[in-house]
Design a protein around this motif. Structure first.
Motif, PDB file in Angstrom:
ATOM      1  N   THR A  59       0.837  -1.210   0.000  1.00 31.33           N
ATOM      2  CA  THR A  59       0.000   0.000   0.000  1.00 31.33           C
ATOM      3  C   THR A  59       0.870   1.257   0.000  1.00 31.33           C
ATOM      4  OG1 THR A  59      -0.149  -0.325   2.374  1.00 31.33           O
ATOM      5  CG2 THR A  59      -2.040  -1.021   1.078  1.00 31.33           C
ATOM      6  N   HIS A  60       2.030   1.199   0.638  1.00 33.70           N
ATOM      7  CA  HIS A  60       2.904   2.394   0.670  1.00 33.70           C
ATOM      8  C   HIS A  60       3.412   2.737  -0.728  1.00 33.70           C
ATOM      9  CE1 HIS A  60       5.513  -1.009   0.816  1.00 33.70           C
ATOM     10  NE2 HIS A  60       6.600  -0.394   1.201  1.00 33.70           N
ATOM     11  N   ILE A  61       3.633   1.705  -1.562  1.00 27.43           N
ATOM     12  CA  ILE A  61       4.096   1.970  -2.925  1.00 27.43           C
ATOM     13  C   ILE A  61       2.910   2.355  -3.815  1.00 27.43           C
ATOM     14  CG2 ILE A  61       5.057   0.826  -4.978  1.00 27.43           C
ATOM     15  CD1 ILE A  61       7.134  -0.421  -3.011  1.00 27.43           C
ATOM     16  N   GLN A  62       1.759   1.721  -3.600  1.00 33.19           N
ATOM     17  CA  GLN A  62       0.561   2.123  -4.360  1.00 33.19           C
ATOM     18  C   GLN A  62       0.253   3.605  -4.139  1.00 33.19           C
ATOM     19  OE1 GLN A  62      -2.358  -0.663  -2.965  1.00 33.19           O
ATOM     20  NE2 GLN A  62      -1.209  -2.392  -3.793  1.00 33.19           N
ATOM     21  N   GLN A  63       0.525   4.078  -2.920  1.00 36.04           N
ATOM     22  CA  GLN A  63       0.264   5.493  -2.605  1.00 36.04           C
ATOM     23  C   GLN A  63       1.504   6.367  -2.796  1.00 36.04           C
ATOM     24  OE1 GLN A  63      -1.013   5.057   1.440  1.00 36.04           O
ATOM     25  NE2 GLN A  63      -2.730   3.748   0.857  1.00 36.04           N
ATOM     26  N   MET A  64       2.644   5.747  -3.192  1.00 33.19           N
ATOM     27  CA  MET A  64       3.918   6.456  -3.333  1.00 33.19           C
ATOM     28  C   MET A  64       4.164   7.352  -2.121  1.00 33.19           C
ATOM     29  SD  MET A  64       6.125   6.007  -5.684  1.00 33.19           S
ATOM     30  CE  MET A  64       6.057   4.457  -6.586  1.00 33.19           C
ATOM     31  N   LYS A  65       4.147   6.720  -0.968  1.00 36.25           N
ATOM     32  CA  LYS A  65       4.202   7.486   0.267  1.00 36.25           C
ATOM     33  C   LYS A  65       5.602   7.436   0.867  1.00 36.25           C
ATOM     34  CE  LYS A  65       1.565   7.808   4.618  1.00 36.25           C
ATOM     35  NZ  LYS A  65       2.130   9.088   4.910  1.00 36.25           N
ATOM     36  N   GLY A  66       6.284   8.567   0.854  1.00 33.56           N
ATOM     37  CA  GLY A  66       7.567   8.695   1.535  1.00 33.56           C
ATOM     38  C   GLY A  66       7.394   9.582   2.748  1.00 33.56           C
ATOM     39  N   PRO A  67       8.479   9.834   3.480  1.00 34.72           N
ATOM     40  CA  PRO A  67       8.382  10.726   4.635  1.00 34.72           C
ATOM     41  C   PRO A  67       8.286  12.190   4.201  1.00 34.72           C
ATOM     42  CG  PRO A  67      10.646  10.000   4.353  1.00 34.72           C
ATOM     43  CD  PRO A  67       9.836   9.263   3.325  1.00 34.72           C
ATOM     44  N   ALA A  68       8.680  12.448   2.957  1.00 31.71           N
ATOM     45  CA  ALA A  68       8.672  13.819   2.426  1.00 31.71           C
ATOM     46  C   ALA A  68       8.343  13.724   0.942  1.00 31.71           C
ATOM     47  CB  ALA A  68      10.046  14.458   2.632  1.00 31.71           C
ATOM     48  N   LYS A  69       8.218  14.876   0.305  1.00 30.17           N
ATOM     49  CA  LYS A  69       7.890  14.900  -1.128  1.00 30.17           C
ATOM     50  C   LYS A  69       8.943  14.130  -1.927  1.00 30.17           C
ATOM     51  CE  LYS A  69       6.330  18.121  -4.640  1.00 30.17           C
ATOM     52  NZ  LYS A  69       5.700  19.439  -4.790  1.00 30.17           N
TER      53      LYS A  69
END
Ligand SMILES: *Cc1c(COP(=O)(O)O)cnc(C)c1O
Length: 394
Positions: A331-341
């Protein structure tokens, strides 16, 4: 797969030599180190065994992928094809490079298929990160032909395939650049470590420079070196390399044991008509770290996994339902979610990763079950697994 199972006095002696005589840093300090150069020694051993011109050690397999991408000239806005079945690091390295991961379909080799790669090539495609999952690869002649035809870089993530070959040639040496991981659970362990492999001297120069702040590594005075490029710190320490020196000497033994243990288990499972096996393009070159079987349906695969677990069999992997090895559950990659931009957020027409579909891969992975092949198994341990299958299939 895990080389740590064969840790003995030899790893301790190698590390002690660094502490007693050598120095912890892999470069320079010539006056202090009494000619102890563990990273160099391991690099030479890797080069000799797998017949590659350059092996450059770094701090992890992930660092090796990051370094390999940069050194091969893959960066911001470039599309890199990657499979949905891999360890997340194969994707993370692409995102951290500012590049765009593009997911393609695998086949029953459990690796990207040549048709799957070709189907997603666009004018922005610069590379394929071809992952040799679970100790074996794909049809490398065909894969290489597709990359050459479209003039794209073949990067091989051979992090799980140390020691494996295809038609006699080591996996990791088919493309312009390859990588190994030597983390705590891989075929060869340094504790933490990895390697960049290449026959291209320009890629090698960028790799050793990039992984050490851009140092050119010319001469014996670190402070006087020049800095042709920017880089970061992905260096391996001499202690980690020392563990690897002892481990690499055991590679043939590791492969022999894995292949023998895997064959015993696989031969016993051939009697079950419901079981088919992963397509191995060159079975003799499989590093045999895993045995992967396919069942007729997802339901049956889930039943078999539950059955084996109920029989008390450890290290049975149902990747399709696992958090770290399959796109569906990232899910973190599906949302491209990092700690910052992230750099990829600056690309307006990037893919919507929450909508990516790989139905062929889903179909294959939903039926696939893998088992770790251990080095420490006794005949009784293997028999216990064979008996567990008999109970599950009766
Ligand atoms: C282990 C692994 C990596 C990352 O290696 P680390 O040394 O743990 O960073 C990358 N790709 C694959 C396929 C792996 O299995």
């Amino acid at each position: 797969m895990p080389g740590f199972e064969l840790f003995d006095e030899s790893e301790k002696q190698q590390v002690a030599e660094v502490m007693d005589k050598g120095f912890t840093f892999r470069y320079n300090f010539d006056g202090m180190r009494n000619d102890v150069w563990k990273a160099r020694e391991l690099e030479q051993m890797i080069q000799d065994t797998i017949k590659v011109k350059h092996a450059h050690l770094v701090s992890s397999g992930t660092a090796a992928l990051t370094t390999a991408l940069a050194a091969a000239g893959i960066g911001a806005g470039d599309e890199v094809i990657v499979p949905p079945f891999t360890f997340v690091a194969s994707v993370e390295a692409i995102v951290l490079a500012g590049a765009i991961p593009v997911f393609a379909e695998i086949d029953e080799t459990l690796c990207l298929s040549p048709e799957g790669i070709e189907a997603v090539i666009t004018p922005r495609t610069r590379a394929v990160n071809f992952v040799h999952m679970c100790g074996s690869g794909g049809y490398m002649d065909k894969v290489k032909a597709v990359c050459d035809k479209h003039n794209i870089v073949l990067l091989e993530d051979a992090c799980q395939a140390t020691g494996a070959t295809y038609q006699g040639q080591s996996l990791g040496t088919f493309g312009q650049v390859g990588t190994f991981s030597f983390d705590s659970v891989k075929t060869i362990s340094c504790g933490e470590g990895g390697a960049v492999l290449t026959n291209d001297s320009k890629i090698y120069d960028y790799a050793h420079q990039y992984s050490d702040h851009g140092h050119d590594h010319i001469g014996s005075d670190r402070g006087a070196e020049s800095h042709p490029i920017m880089g970061a710190n992905y260096r391996i320490s001499e202690m980690n390399a020392a563990v690897g020196v002892a481990q690499w000497k055991k590679l043939d033994r590791i492969l022999d044991i894995q292949r023998r243990n895997k064959k015993s288990l696989k031969d016993a499972l051939k009697q079950y008509s419901e079981i088919s096996f992963r397509d191995l393009p060159d079975e003799a070159g499989d590093n045999a770290g895993f045995l992967s079987i396919m069942l007729p349906s997802e339901t049956r695969a889930r039943e078999v996994v539950a059955g084996l677990q109920a029989e008390g069999i450890p290290a049975v992997f149902y990747w399709y339902g696992n958090n770290w090895h399959y796109l569906k559950n990232w899910t973190h990659i599906q949302q491209m979610k990092g700690p910052a931009k992230l750099p990829i957020e600056l690309i307006a027409d990037r893919p919507d990763y929450s909508q990516v579909k790989t139905p062929k891969s889903d179909e294959i992975m939903s039926r696939t079950v893998s088992m770790l092949i251990n080095l420490s198994w006794s005949d009784a341990d293997i028999q216990k697994r064979i008996d567990a299958f008999a109970n599950v299939f009766k």
